[in-house]
Design a protein around this motif. Structure first.
Motif, short mmCIF file in Angstrom:
data_model
loop_
_atom_site.label_atom_id
_atom_site.label_comp_id
_atom_site.label_asym_id
_atom_site.label_seq_id
_atom_site.Cartn_x
_atom_site.Cartn_y
_atom_site.Cartn_z
N ALA A 2 0.97 -1.24 -0.03
CA ALA A 2 -0.02 -0.02 0.00
C ALA A 2 0.90 1.36 0.03
CB ALA A 2 -0.71 0.02 1.10
N ILE A 3 0.51 2.19 -0.63
CA ILE A 3 1.37 3.35 -0.99
C ILE A 3 0.07 4.55 -0.79
CG2 ILE A 3 2.58 4.96 -2.41
CD1 ILE A 3 3.69 2.55 -3.88
N THR A 4 0.63 5.56 0.20
CA THR A 4 -0.45 6.43 0.37
C THR A 4 0.46 7.73 0.51
OG1 THR A 4 0.07 6.51 2.88
CG2 THR A 4 -1.76 5.27 2.02
N LEU A 5 -0.22 8.97 0.24
CA LEU A 5 0.32 10.29 0.32
C LEU A 5 0.33 10.95 1.75
CD1 LEU A 5 1.13 12.87 -1.38
CD2 LEU A 5 -1.30 13.48 -1.10
N GLY A 6 1.62 11.22 2.09
CA GLY A 6 1.82 11.86 3.36
C GLY A 6 1.54 13.21 3.42
N ASP A 7 2.25 13.94 4.47
CA ASP A 7 1.95 15.54 4.53
C ASP A 7 2.51 15.99 3.16
OD1 ASP A 7 0.91 15.16 7.05
OD2 ASP A 7 2.97 15.52 8.29
N ASN A 8 1.60 17.21 2.92
CA ASN A 8 1.94 17.86 1.97
C ASN A 8 1.46 19.27 2.01
OD1 ASN A 8 -0.79 18.08 0.11
ND2 ASN A 8 -0.54 16.19 1.21
N ARG A 9 1.94 20.28 1.25
CA ARG A 9 1.49 21.54 1.16
C ARG A 9 1.91 22.35 -0.07
NH1 ARG A 9 4.82 23.60 6.50
NH2 ARG A 9 3.96 21.32 7.14
N TYR A 10 1.52 23.54 -0.45
CA TYR A 10 1.98 23.97 -1.74
C TYR A 10 1.86 25.56 -1.52
CZ TYR A 10 -2.70 25.11 -3.60
OH TYR A 10 -3.94 25.65 -3.63
N GLY A 11 2.44 26.63 -2.20
CA GLY A 11 2.20 27.88 -2.14
C GLY A 11 3.09 28.69 -2.84
N LYS A 12 2.89 30.03 -2.56
CA LYS A 12 4.08 30.86 -3.50
C LYS A 12 4.89 31.42 -2.60
CE LYS A 12 4.06 32.72 -7.70
NZ LYS A 12 4.12 31.74 -8.73
N ALA A 13 6.04 31.25 -2.75
CA ALA A 13 7.69 31.64 -2.05
C ALA A 13 8.01 33.07 -2.46
CB ALA A 13 8.38 30.43 -2.05
N GLU A 14 8.44 33.67 -1.60
CA GLU A 14 9.13 34.82 -1.59
C GLU A 14 8.61 35.91 -2.71
OE1 GLU A 14 13.20 34.27 -2.24
OE2 GLU A 14 13.44 32.94 -0.59
N VAL A 15 7.38 36.37 -2.31
CA VAL A 15 6.30 37.52 -3.17
C VAL A 15 7.24 38.76 -2.59
CG1 VAL A 15 4.40 38.48 -3.61
CG2 VAL A 15 4.54 35.98 -3.25
N ARG A 16 7.72 39.36 -3.49
CA ARG A 16 8.62 40.62 -3.19
C ARG A 16 7.31 41.82 -3.26
NH1 ARG A 16 10.88 42.58 -0.97
NH2 ARG A 16 12.42 43.94 -1.94
N LEU A 17 7.06 42.40 -2.02
CA LEU A 17 6.01 43.56 -2.04
C LEU A 17 6.75 44.93 -1.48
CD1 LEU A 17 3.24 44.61 -1.83
CD2 LEU A 17 3.01 43.47 0.51
N VAL A 18 6.52 45.90 -2.22
CA VAL A 18 6.92 47.30 -1.68
C VAL A 18 5.41 48.13 -1.66
CG1 VAL A 18 8.11 49.33 -1.75
CG2 VAL A 18 9.22 47.03 -2.62
N ARG A 19 5.23 48.69 -0.19
CA ARG A 19 3.87 49.43 -0.46
C ARG A 19 4.49 50.84 0.11
NH1 ARG A 19 -0.62 52.06 -0.12
NH2 ARG A 19 -2.29 51.10 0.42
N VAL A 20 3.91 51.69 -0.73
CA VAL A 20 4.08 53.23 -0.31
C VAL A 20 2.73 53.53 -0.04
CG1 VAL A 20 4.83 55.44 -1.24
CG2 VAL A 20 6.03 53.35 -2.04
N VAL A 21 2.50 54.53 1.34
CA VAL A 21 1.50 55.19 1.46
C VAL A 21 1.82 56.58 1.25
CG1 VAL A 21 -0.01 56.01 3.63
CG2 VAL A 21 1.11 53.53 3.17
N ARG A 22 1.11 57.37 0.35
CA ARG A 22 1.14 58.62 -0.22
C ARG A 22 0.37 59.45 0.55
NH1 ARG A 22 4.87 58.66 -4.55
NH2 ARG A 22 4.99 56.49 -5.36
N ASP A 23 0.56 59.74 1.75
CA ASP A 23 -0.45 60.64 2.68
C ASP A 23 0.04 62.04 2.80
OD1 ASP A 23 -2.70 61.48 4.08
OD2 ASP A 23 -2.12 60.30 5.98
N GLY A 24 0.01 62.72 1.75
CA GLY A 24 0.52 64.17 2.07
C GLY A 24 2.01 64.01 1.54
N ALA A 25 2.85 65.22 1.94
CA ALA A 25 4.13 65.13 1.39
C ALA A 25 5.19 63.95 2.12
CB ALA A 25 4.59 66.57 1.77
#
Length: 285
Positions: A2-25
């Protein structure tokens, strides 16, 4: 057989995110690397059925859309928002983890910044159907004491050549993770980070060290004493060796003044300091 699937996961690695808040000067800048991992009822995907798979590209897009819609704010809060979204909106997903690294910048002016050489703030958020767990931390905190450090009385065998010392340079690059006892203190993410950082530095400075292990325990203990919201602290301390240079061939004494700093090999000291009443960790972290 018998062969079964063990622990597993998947996803997106190292998403580069820069967020600028332009609230006035005066602008605000947040620079993150975000990684998403999802797990649940995904056996069909491993047999060619993608009907329950949220594409990793969609996960990446969600990071960017949430940054615009909700802002970034504290890494822990942003991670909780993302992880809960994936668990609540995807029928096949029962577990989500979001790892975040915040890259520090120093302000030079209202809209000017310089990349900071200080420690990096990190966070790891895990959400299941009925629970949320947060681990915060830092990496790259380089510390050095020029004295108040000894190392002697250790095991000696036929392969030991290291001389004992009662006065040495002690240097390390701290990697620390601390687990929150509860997610209920969400408003104090940033204050807690600064408090733990200060406690780690204070303990390093104030501890007369007989080993890096002793210093590690003192640092972890100080963080728990000063930050009651934490359940445990895990520390990784590489020993950044500084060896005295032999100046005798040049007719010079070296009274603990001239060293060669080596980057490898190095001693690696790791340990966990936790409260006796700390709630159990949800999983290895």
């Amino acid at each position: 057989m018998a062969i079964t699937l063990g622990d597993n996961r998947y996803g997106k690695a190292e998403v580069r995110l820069v967020r600028v808040v332009r609230d006035g000067a005066r602008h605000e800048l947040r620079d993150l690397t975000v990684s998403v991992a999802l797990a649940g009822d995904l056996a069909a995907a491993h047999e060619g059925d993608n009907s329950g798979v949220l594409p990793t590209d969609t996960q990446k897009n969600t990071v960017y859309a949430f940054a615009k819609r909700y802002g970034v704010g504290e890494p822990e809060a942003f991670g909780l928002l993302l992880a809960r979204h994936f668990v609540d909106t995807q029928p096949t997903i029962s577990w989500a983890r979001v790892d975040l690294i915040e890259h520090p910048w120093s302000r030079l002016g209202p809209h000017s910044f310089a990349r900071d050489g200080g420690p990096t703030r990190v966070a790891s958020v895990t959400v299941t159907g009925d629970a949320s767990h947060v681990v915060s931390g830092l990496a790259g905190l380089v510390l050095l004491n020029t004295t108040d450090s000894e190392f002697h009385g250790y095991v000696r065998d036929g392969y030991t050549t290291l001389p004992e010392t009662t006065d040495r340079v002690l240097a390390t690059e701290v990697s620390a993770r601390w687990r929150w006892a509860s997610v209920g203190a969400a408003a104090s993410w940033g204050a807690s980070f600064q408090g733990v950082r200060d406690a780690l530095v204070e303990a390093f400075v104030e501890t007369y060290s007989y080993s890096l292990q002793q210093t590690l325990y003192a640092m972890g203990s100080r963080a728990l004493e000063k930050q009651p919201e934490l359940a445990e602290v895990r520390l990784v301390l590489p020993n950044k060796h500084h060896f005295l240079v032999d100046l005798a061939p040049f007719g010079l004494d070296n009274d603990n003044e001239v060293y060669v700093a080596t980057d490898r090999p190095y001693g690696l000291i790791e340990g966990t300091v936790l409260r006796d009443d700390a709630p159990p960790a949800p999983e290895a972290w």
